[in-house]
Motif scaffolding. Structure first.
Motif, short mmCIF file in Angstrom:
data_model
loop_
_atom_site.label_atom_id
_atom_site.label_comp_id
_atom_site.label_asym_id
_atom_site.label_seq_id
_atom_site.Cartn_x
_atom_site.Cartn_y
_atom_site.Cartn_z
N ASP A 167 14.58 -4.30 -15.75
CA ASP A 167 13.65 -4.60 -16.22
C ASP A 167 13.23 -2.76 -17.34
OD1 ASP A 167 10.71 -5.68 -16.85
OD2 ASP A 167 10.73 -6.42 -15.08
N THR A 168 12.42 -3.94 -18.62
CA THR A 168 11.76 -2.58 -19.20
C THR A 168 10.72 -1.38 -18.19
OG1 THR A 168 11.89 -3.46 -20.55
CG2 THR A 168 10.10 -2.50 -21.58
N ARG A 169 9.42 -2.56 -17.68
CA ARG A 169 8.34 -1.62 -16.50
C ARG A 169 9.10 -0.43 -16.29
NH1 ARG A 169 6.66 -6.12 -12.73
NH2 ARG A 169 9.13 -6.83 -12.98
N LYS A 170 10.95 -0.48 -15.62
CA LYS A 170 11.25 0.70 -14.68
C LYS A 170 11.71 1.74 -15.51
CE LYS A 170 10.76 -2.11 -10.77
NZ LYS A 170 12.17 -2.70 -10.58
N ALA A 171 11.18 1.71 -17.02
CA ALA A 171 12.09 2.45 -17.98
C ALA A 171 11.61 4.14 -17.71
CB ALA A 171 11.69 2.00 -18.43
N ASP A 172 10.40 3.96 -17.17
CA ASP A 172 9.46 5.55 -16.97
C ASP A 172 10.33 6.34 -15.72
OD1 ASP A 172 8.22 7.74 -17.63
OD2 ASP A 172 6.48 7.24 -16.70
N ALA A 173 10.48 4.82 -14.73
CA ALA A 173 11.11 5.49 -13.62
C ALA A 173 12.35 5.88 -13.05
CB ALA A 173 10.49 3.87 -12.81
N VAL A 174 13.20 5.62 -14.00
CA VAL A 174 14.28 5.08 -14.07
C VAL A 174 13.96 6.92 -15.10
CG1 VAL A 174 16.50 5.23 -15.29
CG2 VAL A 174 15.23 3.43 -14.29
N ARG A 175 13.59 7.35 -16.32
CA ARG A 175 13.56 8.10 -17.37
C ARG A 175 12.91 8.86 -15.69
NH1 ARG A 175 10.45 12.15 -17.42
NH2 ARG A 175 8.78 10.49 -16.49
N ALA A 176 12.03 9.85 -14.94
CA ALA A 176 11.89 10.61 -14.59
C ALA A 176 12.75 10.37 -13.17
CB ALA A 176 10.21 9.47 -13.78
N LEU A 177 13.59 9.59 -12.70
CA LEU A 177 14.25 9.81 -11.89
C LEU A 177 16.03 10.96 -12.24
CD1 LEU A 177 16.45 9.33 -9.78
CD2 LEU A 177 17.61 7.47 -11.28
N HIS A 212 22.43 2.00 -11.00
CA HIS A 212 23.05 1.26 -12.11
C HIS A 212 21.66 0.33 -13.30
CE1 HIS A 212 26.91 -0.08 -10.51
NE2 HIS A 212 26.58 1.48 -9.29
N VAL A 213 21.71 0.25 -14.40
CA VAL A 213 20.31 -0.11 -14.68
C VAL A 213 20.43 -0.42 -16.06
CG1 VAL A 213 19.46 2.62 -14.40
CG2 VAL A 213 20.63 1.83 -16.41
N ASP A 214 20.35 -1.82 -16.60
CA ASP A 214 19.94 -2.57 -17.79
C ASP A 214 20.06 -1.09 -19.01
OD1 ASP A 214 17.14 -2.73 -17.71
OD2 ASP A 214 18.05 -4.87 -17.27
N ARG A 215 20.33 -2.00 -20.82
CA ARG A 215 19.52 -1.38 -21.27
C ARG A 215 17.52 -1.16 -21.02
NH1 ARG A 215 23.84 -1.47 -25.69
NH2 ARG A 215 25.37 -2.53 -24.79
N ASP A 216 17.72 -2.82 -20.58
CA ASP A 216 15.34 -2.22 -20.70
C ASP A 216 15.30 -1.06 -20.13
OD1 ASP A 216 15.59 -4.78 -22.87
OD2 ASP A 216 15.22 -5.62 -21.46
N ALA A 217 15.64 -0.60 -18.97
CA ALA A 217 15.52 0.32 -17.89
C ALA A 217 15.94 1.80 -18.46
CB ALA A 217 15.91 -0.20 -16.81
N ALA A 218 16.84 1.73 -18.99
CA ALA A 218 17.22 2.72 -19.88
C ALA A 218 16.95 3.55 -20.89
CB ALA A 218 18.82 2.60 -20.09
N SER A 219 16.05 2.88 -21.34
CA SER A 219 15.46 2.31 -22.98
C SER A 219 14.78 3.93 -23.15
CB SER A 219 14.39 1.94 -23.05
OG SER A 219 12.86 1.58 -22.28
#
Length: 244
Positions: free
Chosen positions: A190-200, A223-230
């Motif tokens: 999910d795109t909503r989690k993208a900033d959290a993935v970046r922060a991680l 494990h991320v999808d493309r949106d979360a990894a954006s």
């Protein structure tokens, strides 16, 4: 994403049962984990009759029959599909003190072979909320007040109709409890989690982004999808054809 995370989780469960005769896992209860659990239920030859499932957090003050209770959600989306040897819900209805003591005792009954978890939009893991999460919490389980962002996420996930309906407090496993799992499999869509993935990946390890504690674990998969990894800064040329 879900299939890859589930395949890795299943391998760990099979190996633990083969080595010790049983396995214990902790499972997050969240819509973000649906694809993982569906794929995990489809994995062949997982000896569920020797696997115990625990979960990682539960609302305080929510009716025991409410579908939003995490124990009920896990029953519907995982437990009833795989029929494990045992499932231990957090019984917050008996009171926070008693439920805390009961779950600490359950955690101490044996090792945790697998933790299936996600990351919240604000970087929480379980309900260890920024900026107050204790990365070295001495207690395995504690009562927490939910961050506004976490409560809004529950509405955005269509778990509750209104913000006022979302409980303000919960019982949660602490970060050290999660980190004691031998293998952590974290799925974040999910795109909503993208900033959290970046922060991680990019932020210093701290309570401002509790998910950054996962970088300290010797065997943690994200494990991320493309949106979360954006928002990740990576070189696509380094990816293999299989991972593009």
């Amino acid at each position: 994403m879900g299939v890859a995370a589930a395949h890795s989780a299943a391998q760990t469960l099979r190996a633990a049962v083969a080595a010790r005769g049983s396995a214990r896992m902790i499972a997050a209860a969240a819509p973000s984990q649906l694809d993982v659990y569906r794929a995990l239920a489809d994995e062949p030859d997982v000896p569920w009759d020797r696997i115990t499932i625990l979960h990682m957090d539960e609302y305080i003050g929510l009716d025991t029959a409410a579908p939003q209770r995490f124990a009920n959600w896990l029953n519907t989306h995982l437990v009833e599909s795989v029929h494990p040897a045992a499932f231990h819900p957090m019984r917050t209805e008996i009171g926070a003190v008693a439920a805390t003591a009961e779950y600490i005792a359950l955690l101490e009954e044996g090792p945790i072979d697998l933790v299936c978890l996600g990351i919240g939009v604000n970087g929480h893991i379980a309900f260890n909320e920024p900026p107050d999460a204790d990365l070295s919490d001495p207690s395995p389980v504690r009562v927490v007040q939910l961050d506004l962002a976490s409560r809004v996420q529950q509405v955005d996930d269509d778990c509750f109709d209104t913000l006022d309906a979302v409980p303000t407090h919960a019982l949660t496993l602490t970060i050290p409890s999660l980190m004691r799992g031998a293998h952590l499999v974290c799925a974040v869509p999910d795109t909503r989690k993208a900033d959290a993935v970046r922060a991680l990946v990019e932020e210093p390890i701290s309570a401002h982004w509790p998910c950054t504690a996962l970088r300290r674990h010797p065997r943690c998969e994200i494990h991320v999808d493309r949106d979360a990894a954006s928002l990740l800064h990576w070189d696509a040329n380094l990816l293999t054809p299989e991972t593009r």
